[in-house]
Design a protein around this motif. Structure first.
Motif, short mmCIF file in Angstrom:
data_model
loop_
_atom_site.label_atom_id
_atom_site.label_comp_id
_atom_site.label_asym_id
_atom_site.label_seq_id
_atom_site.Cartn_x
_atom_site.Cartn_y
_atom_site.Cartn_z
N THR A 93 -9.81 -1.17 -1.63
CA THR A 93 -9.92 -0.08 -2.56
C THR A 93 -10.39 -0.57 -3.94
OG1 THR A 93 -7.50 0.23 -2.76
CG2 THR A 93 -8.59 1.56 -1.03
N ASP A 97 -5.48 -2.22 2.63
CA ASP A 97 -6.78 -1.63 2.70
C ASP A 97 -7.56 -2.07 1.51
OD1 ASP A 97 -5.26 0.10 1.12
OD2 ASP A 97 -6.23 1.70 1.49
N ASP A 149 0.79 -1.23 0.01
CA ASP A 149 -0.06 -0.09 0.25
C ASP A 149 0.82 1.34 -0.14
OD1 ASP A 149 -2.86 -0.87 0.28
OD2 ASP A 149 -1.97 -2.11 1.73
N ASP A 162 -3.55 4.40 3.05
CA ASP A 162 -2.66 3.50 2.70
C ASP A 162 -1.20 3.61 3.73
OD1 ASP A 162 -3.34 2.25 0.30
OD2 ASP A 162 -2.90 4.17 -0.89
#
Ligand code: CO
Ligand code: CO
Length: 304
Positions: A184, A182, A6, A46
């Motif tokens: 996304t 995460d 990330d 991030d």
């Protein structure tokens, strides 16, 4: 970079590394203040996904100055600043260019103890998978652009997207996690496949345990699904075995491209209860155990 993590991590001293990231997005809601909050939360995320603490942020803006009034820019940056301040970071500058397409995001620098970096690989068989925010934001914002999403549902989606992953990250670091990312653009299952590949494991999810904003299912049934979500399904392809009893519209929520989604965390089974309890105490009320890591070749299994 080899695992598509990330953020970048650069060690500057024995116990200090920088966590650096840059992210910007085009508007996904009409209100510039909400857009600012969401884009900033998305950029900060991030750093949180690595277990880092944001310290400085810079605005990056493409602004269509011929077609939008200056107060739109002001409201946008006010929303972004609110999230930067909530993260504990300091805004130290930025850059705006005239652009036909509106864009906004942040470059964020965080700090981390290099011995405690949480990567997007390292999940081990037996680990439990925890997700800290509900899914469905891509579907809801797509439906909203076509004026087909109930206002109340859009409002809830905005609050979910604008919420920082700060508490989730802090608790994850406190309890100790094997891997995290995460959720996304690649959606839950796209990001999970990247984690599975990098970790050399499979992941089995329990569909009924995966949280999503309830109204998203009706919109998915009406095929109000962003193009990115279909691309995610193609990307995952044969690597996901979806149980035939799971309705197509529900499965698409698990592939749905998210903006500013929650953390997907792999944690040892003996720590999962502590993680959940502390997440809930910190206000991350939708956190749920949604699956487990299994041995064998990288693949995803979606059980009912
Ligand atoms: Co990310
Ligand atoms: Co990103």
């Amino acid at each position: 970079m080899e695992t598509g993590d990330d953020a970048g991590v650069y060690q500057v001293a024995d116990s200090l590394a920088l966590v650096q990231t840059l992210d910007f997005i085009t508007p996904i809601v009409d209100d510039p203040y909400d857009y600012g909050r969401i884009a900033a939360a998305n950029s900060l995320s991030d750093v949180y996904a690595m277990g880092g603490k944001p310290v400085t942020a810079m605005n990056i803006v493409g602004f269509p100055q011929d077609s939008l009034p200056a107060e739109v820019l002001r409201d946008l940056l006010r929303g972004g600043l609110e999230k930067i301040e909530e993260s504990g970071a300091t805004l130290v500058g930025g850059h705006t260019v005239d652009d036909v397409e509106f864009k906004y995001g942040l470059s964020v620098t965080g700090v981390i103890d290099p011995h405690h970096v949480v990567r997007n690989v390292g999940a081990r068989p037996g680990d439990r998978m925890v997700l800290t925010k509900p899914l469905g934001m891509g579907i809801i914002t797509t439906a909203n652009k076509r004026r087909k999403a109930p206002a109340e549902l859009v409002r809830r989606a905005v609050e979910v997207m604008a919420a920082l992953n700060r508490a989730a990250s802090e608790v994850m670091v406190e309890v100790g996690a094997h891997a995290a990312t995460d959720v996304t653009g690649f959606g839950l299952l796209g990001h999970a496949l990247i984690m599975a590949r990098g970790s050399g494991v499979g992941i089995a999810f329990q569909a009924s345990a995966i949280p999503y904003l309830k109204g998203a299912l009706e919109l998915s049934v009406q095929n109000l699904i962003p193009g990115g979500s279909f691309r995610n399904r193609e990307f995952v392809g044969e690597k996901a075995q979806v149980d035939p009893s799971i309705p197509e519209a529900l499965a698409m929520i698990f592939f749905d491209a998210q903006t500013s989604g929650g953390l997907l965390i792999a944690v040892a089974p003996e720590k999962v209860e502590m993680l959940l309890e502390r997440l809930r105490k910190s206000g991350v009320s939708t956190a749920a155990v949604i699956g487990r890591v299994i041995e064998g070749e990288p693949r995803l299994i979606l059980e009912p």
